[in-house]
Motif scaffolding. Structure first.
Motif, short mmCIF file in Angstrom:
data_model
loop_
_atom_site.label_atom_id
_atom_site.label_comp_id
_atom_site.label_asym_id
_atom_site.label_seq_id
_atom_site.Cartn_x
_atom_site.Cartn_y
_atom_site.Cartn_z
N ARG A 157 -3.74 6.03 5.37
CA ARG A 157 -4.67 5.73 4.28
C ARG A 157 -6.08 5.89 4.83
O ARG A 157 -6.49 5.15 5.72
CB ARG A 157 -4.43 4.28 3.83
N GLU A 208 -3.45 -8.46 -0.88
CA GLU A 208 -3.73 -7.91 -2.20
C GLU A 208 -2.62 -8.24 -3.21
O GLU A 208 -2.88 -8.76 -4.30
CB GLU A 208 -3.92 -6.39 -2.11
N TRP A 253 -5.08 1.13 5.88
CA TRP A 253 -6.37 1.78 6.06
C TRP A 253 -6.67 1.97 7.55
O TRP A 253 -6.49 1.05 8.35
CB TRP A 253 -7.50 0.94 5.46
N VAL A 268 -15.51 4.88 -3.62
CA VAL A 268 -14.92 5.48 -2.42
C VAL A 268 -15.38 6.91 -2.23
O VAL A 268 -15.66 7.35 -1.10
CB VAL A 268 -13.38 5.40 -2.50
N ARG A 316 -9.31 -3.46 -7.72
CA ARG A 316 -10.34 -2.43 -7.45
C ARG A 316 -10.32 -1.99 -5.99
O ARG A 316 -11.27 -1.34 -5.53
CB ARG A 316 -11.73 -2.98 -7.80
N SER A 317 -9.26 -2.30 -5.27
CA SER A 317 -9.24 -2.06 -3.83
C SER A 317 -9.45 -0.61 -3.46
O SER A 317 -10.10 -0.29 -2.45
CB SER A 317 -7.92 -2.57 -3.24
N GLU A 318 -8.88 0.29 -4.24
CA GLU A 318 -9.02 1.72 -3.92
C GLU A 318 -10.20 2.35 -4.62
O GLU A 318 -10.53 3.50 -4.36
CB GLU A 318 -7.72 2.44 -4.28
N ASP A 319 -10.85 1.61 -5.50
CA ASP A 319 -12.03 2.14 -6.19
C ASP A 319 -13.28 2.01 -5.35
O ASP A 319 -14.16 2.88 -5.36
CB ASP A 319 -12.24 1.41 -7.53
N THR A 327 -13.99 -1.35 4.49
CA THR A 327 -13.26 -0.99 3.27
C THR A 327 -11.97 -1.79 3.11
O THR A 327 -11.56 -2.10 1.99
CB THR A 327 -12.94 0.52 3.30
N ASN A 329 -10.43 7.11 4.08
CA ASN A 329 -11.51 7.48 3.17
C ASN A 329 -12.36 8.54 3.87
O ASN A 329 -12.02 9.02 4.95
CB ASN A 329 -12.35 6.25 2.78
N GLY A 359 -15.12 1.40 -1.61
CA GLY A 359 -15.17 1.29 -0.18
C GLY A 359 -16.32 0.38 0.19
O GLY A 359 -17.18 0.07 -0.65
N PHE A 397 0.82 -1.22 0.00
CA PHE A 397 0.00 0.00 0.00
C PHE A 397 0.85 1.27 0.00
O PHE A 397 0.33 2.37 -0.21
CB PHE A 397 -0.93 0.02 1.22
#
Length: 816
Positions: free
Chosen positions: A424, A556, A445, A643, A578-581, A491, A426, A583, A386
């Motif tokens: 990290r 990941e 996160w 997110v 798609r981990s950051e796309d 998330t 959101n 939440g 990350f």
């Protein structure tokens, strides 16, 4: 001397780690190996190490590694003809406060299970073994008589001598200039003395590991922290000793004190103002680098050492050694696959003399046989994926220095380290903070841990081995989920889309379970080629050619690499991270349907939206992937949303749920709820076991067609059933009679006074009012109803094996 044109393995770095790997590869039969060292062997950080090793550790893996390390050092001279100067002095680790007692007594179970000699002793016993140590304030200590210390250079030379005798090669005074991967998957390793073509490359470059990783586009975040130890003048009182004094590890001193021949040796890990070297990386020209002692920096702790061993205080300092030691952000090594096939990591090993032998053996087994003997998943070299590569030096330097400062602080469960937090986030983070949350971190996160503000408590964490302020608050959060409705930030998962005409064929060849039909969800597993557990994923089929995979956040990069490594040739499909796309907000509880119905026009009834199904719907004006699954054992949905829209989604749901008794829920409560449902996490599903040992038979369909590891698993089953190679362990689900402390992992499990296994994870089940835990046990002790004992913070507590989940065993509430 010119290097060979080719080698099966090139190891970069000639310290204890590189030497250990070379030695163990030779023992595994791989001798077409070349170790390349830019200077002389041990000239980085190995040569100046204090050379100590102790069995006083809190995990099964470390206990196993340390046991082997002591055994190897004790036998190396006979094997190699080179003396590593192994001193079996024994050691103490002392406790002054009850929390230290809990920690140290908690080590007794894992030590006994592994076979490491460890005893809890009082201060009188300690005074007899070390008459010069002031034990007046000591409550007690763990005594580990098989501990010792070794000459680092002697140990390396002995290992190298054995490896060379079996055919391995060494190239000294030869810097690796560049490493590149060829189209056929092999590497060109460019050195000052020529280019070598290699099938495998191992980064064992110590303080230079980040620079070597950069040659192939990777990073190795770590700090080169400066550690000091001092050797005193001769101690006259030592002259009459009949035995060598044991090493004493003492958090009051923040370091260690030992006898060094007829002198004293004091090592300090200062707990503030740690200095790191070479923020831009060490210069290639350095060899045997040392730094001037900084007595102002260590003076406070040094004075405490003199308090504890007064005979040292009047003496002069004969030698001060201050050198750089690699510390990763969490203190664990970077070991194993790197993200690039056949480029391996063995770096960031802060106590290389202690752990190098065992790590070298495990990595050699991994490379040669495809599996390790013990679980080294917490050392995964990809776990800091990350961190952006351009921030890795800063992140590693700051977090690695922080780890150095925690080296001699009691590792209390749940202790949070504050540097570079939050890293990290959101849009939920500030909202949760405003509601009084305390946070933990999962793969970078920030995630709510508990909500002291909801109970009128100060917004600060409280940690201990025993129940503390968060315990009743977590109980309230659990009650909200079981009786009303709770909302959780989920998330921190790894998320992938697998799309294309051959997506189903790809997934079918990589996973163990039958694929779900469109609109449905299935739990499945990835296996190693040797039939052991590699990973777990929830697979949602959004369409004929579209699958959505959700797995553990920290996996990941590992999971992505698994797909790339085993991808069928010519397959027409694409894996997208798609981990950051997306939440994830989870809503769960008997009123979850009522809550969601206020925010969507979708039909949420059981016929229209069944358990283990998924739909794309609109909630509070936000388009979401709604999955009717959950990790808490109640009616609920996971809402996977862009997110950027999480904050809006949360606000609308929160507002809609106020008259329903809605509550925020954190990780402490989540642990309790999932344990009641017998739901496992990655720490229960480690790569040193197979699915049968973990009780996952129903998710492994060997008759569905070929998949990675199927044949090896079938062979393993056949050998186990025939008695040729019975399973070592079986995962059991335990009900544990607790007092004021729960299991935390690596707690010893006993049958009739014999250590028969270890706990992996556990928590108190607030709904069922039971202590619960998972444990790998000798199979004969894992049958339902078996009466056992678990050593919880050193105290034996009755336990029994359960046959089904403690809460709602038929999962009727999930189907409401």
């Amino acid at each position: 001397m010119a290097v060979p044109d080719s080698a099966q393995v090139v190891i970069v770095g000639g310290g204890i780690c590189g030497a250990s790997l070379l030695y163990h590869l030779a023992h595994e039969g791989w001798t077409d190996t070349l170790l390349v060292e830019k200077g002389e062997l041990t000239s980085g950080s190995t040569w100046h190490a204090a050379g100590q090793i102790t069995h006083s550790v809190s995990s099964y893996t470390l206990a196993y590694l340390r046991k082997y390390g002591c055994e190897l050092y004790g036998s190396l001279e006979a094997e190699s003809g080179t003396a590593p100067s192994w001193h079996r002095s024994g050691s103490f680790r002392v406790a002054y406060e009850p929390i230290e007692v809990d920690w140290l007594k908690g080590q007794l179970g894992v030590a006994e299970y592994v076979g490491n000699h460890m005893e809890w002793v009082d201060r009188d016993f300690m005074a007899k073994r070390h008459p010069f140590y002031d034990v007046e304030s000591v409550i007690g200590a763990v005594w580990t008589p098989d501990d010792g210390h070794v000459d680092p250079t002697g140990a390396v030379n002995a290992m190298v001598a054995v490896a060379r005798g079996r055919g391995a090669q060494i190239s000294r005074s030869n810097r690796v200039i560049d490493i590149s991967r060829r189209a056929d998957g092999t590497f060109e390793v460019v050195t000052e003395q020529g280019t070598v073509r290699a099938e495998h490359v191992v980064n064992a470059a110590g303080c230079y590991a980040h620079r070597v990783a950069g040659m192939v586009g990777l990073s190795a975040p770590m700090a080169n922290a400066l550690h000091t130890y001092l050797v005193t003048d001769t101690v006259p009182e030592f002259a009459d000793l009949e035995h060598e004094l044991p090493v004493v590890r003492d958090d009051y001193v923040s370091g260690y004190v030992r006898q060094e021949q007829m002198a004293g040796l004091i090592g300090i890990y200062e707990q503030r103002d740690t200095e790191t070297a070479w923020p831009d990386g060490p210069d290639w020209s350095l060899e045997n680098p040392l730094f001037p002692a900084d007595y102002d920096r260590i003076g406070f702790w040094l004075a405490r050492a003199f308090e504890r061993v007064p005979v040292l205080e009047p003496l002069g300092i004969k030698r001060a050694i201050r050198g750089a030691i690699a510390h990763t952000p969490d203190g664990e090594p970077l070991l194993g696959p790197s993200g690039i096939p056949n480029f391996w990591m063995m770096a960031g090993v802060q106590v290389g003399i202690a752990d190098g032998p065992g790590l070298g053996r495990e990595l050699a087994r991994w490379m040669v046989h495809g599996e390790t003997e013990v679980n080294v998943r917490s050392y995964d070299a990809r776990r800091f994926g990350f961190v952006p590569p351009d921030d890795a030096p800063r992140y590693g330097r700051i977090k690695g220095a922080e780890d150095y400062e925690y080296r001699h602080q009691t590792p209390v469960p749940g202790l949070e380290r504050p540097e570079l937090r939050p890293y990290r986030v959101n849009s939920l983070h500030q909202r949760y903070s405003d509601k009084g949350a305390v946070f933990t971190q999962v793969y970078g996160w920030e995630r709510p841990k508990w909500f002291p503000g909801a109970a009128g408590l100060a917004q600060q964490d409280v940690v201990a081995f025993r129940h503390t302020d968060w315990f009743p608050v977590a109980a309230q959060e659990c009650r909200a989920v079981r009786e009303r409705v709770g909302i959780l930030d989920s998330t921190a998962f790894a998320k992938f889309d697998l799309i294309g005409p051959d997506a189903a064929a790809v997934l079918d060849q990589l996973t163990t379970n039958k694929l779900p039909s469109p609109g449905r969800i299935a739990l499945s597993y990835f296996l190693t080629p040797t039939g052991r557990l590699e990973g777990e994923a929830t697979i949602t089929r959004l369409g004929d050619d579209h699958f959505y995979l959700v797995s553990a956040a920290v996996g990941e990069q590992k999971d992505r690499e698994y797909f790339e490594t085993h991808w069928p040739a010519g397959a027409r499909a694409e894996l997208r991270v798609r981990s950051e796309d997306f939440g994830v907000l989870a809503v769960a509880g008997p009123r979850a349907r009522q809550l969601l119905a206020r925010c969507t026009d979708a039909d949420l009834g059981n016929e229209a939206f069944r358990w283990l199904s998924a739909q794309s719907i609109t909630v509070a004006g936000v388009d979401v992937r709604a999955l009717r699954v959950g990790f808490v054992g109640e009616l609920g949905w996971e809402l996977h949303a862009p997110v950027a829209d999480l904050g809006v989604l949360y606000d609308e749901l929160w507002e809609a749920g106020q008259d329903l008794g809605m509550a925020n829920v954190g990780n402490h409560a989540l642990d309790s709820l999932r344990m009641e449902k017998q739901y496992m996490v990655s720490r229960d599903l480690t790569h040193d076991v197979g699915p049968d040992e973990a009780g996952l038979h129903r998710f492994v369909k060997v008759d569905k067609g070929p998949f990675v590891g199927r044949d090896a698993l079938a062979d393993r089953r056949e050998r186990a059933q025939s008695g040729q190679h019975p399973y070592r362990w079986k995962l059991a689900y335990l009900d544990i009679d607790i007092d004021d402390a729960d299991v935390h992992g690596s707690d010893g499990v006993y049958a009739n006074g014999e250590a028969v296994g270890l706990v992996t994870t556990g928590a108190y089940g607030h709904t069922v009012e039971k202590g619960l835990g998972f444990a790998y046990l000798a199979p004969e002790h894992a049958e339902a109803g078996t009466e056992l004992q678990v050593r919880v913070v050193g105290e034996f507590r009755p336990a029994r094996v359960l046959s089904e989940p403690a809460y709602d065993p038929t999962s009727a509430r999930l189907r409401m």
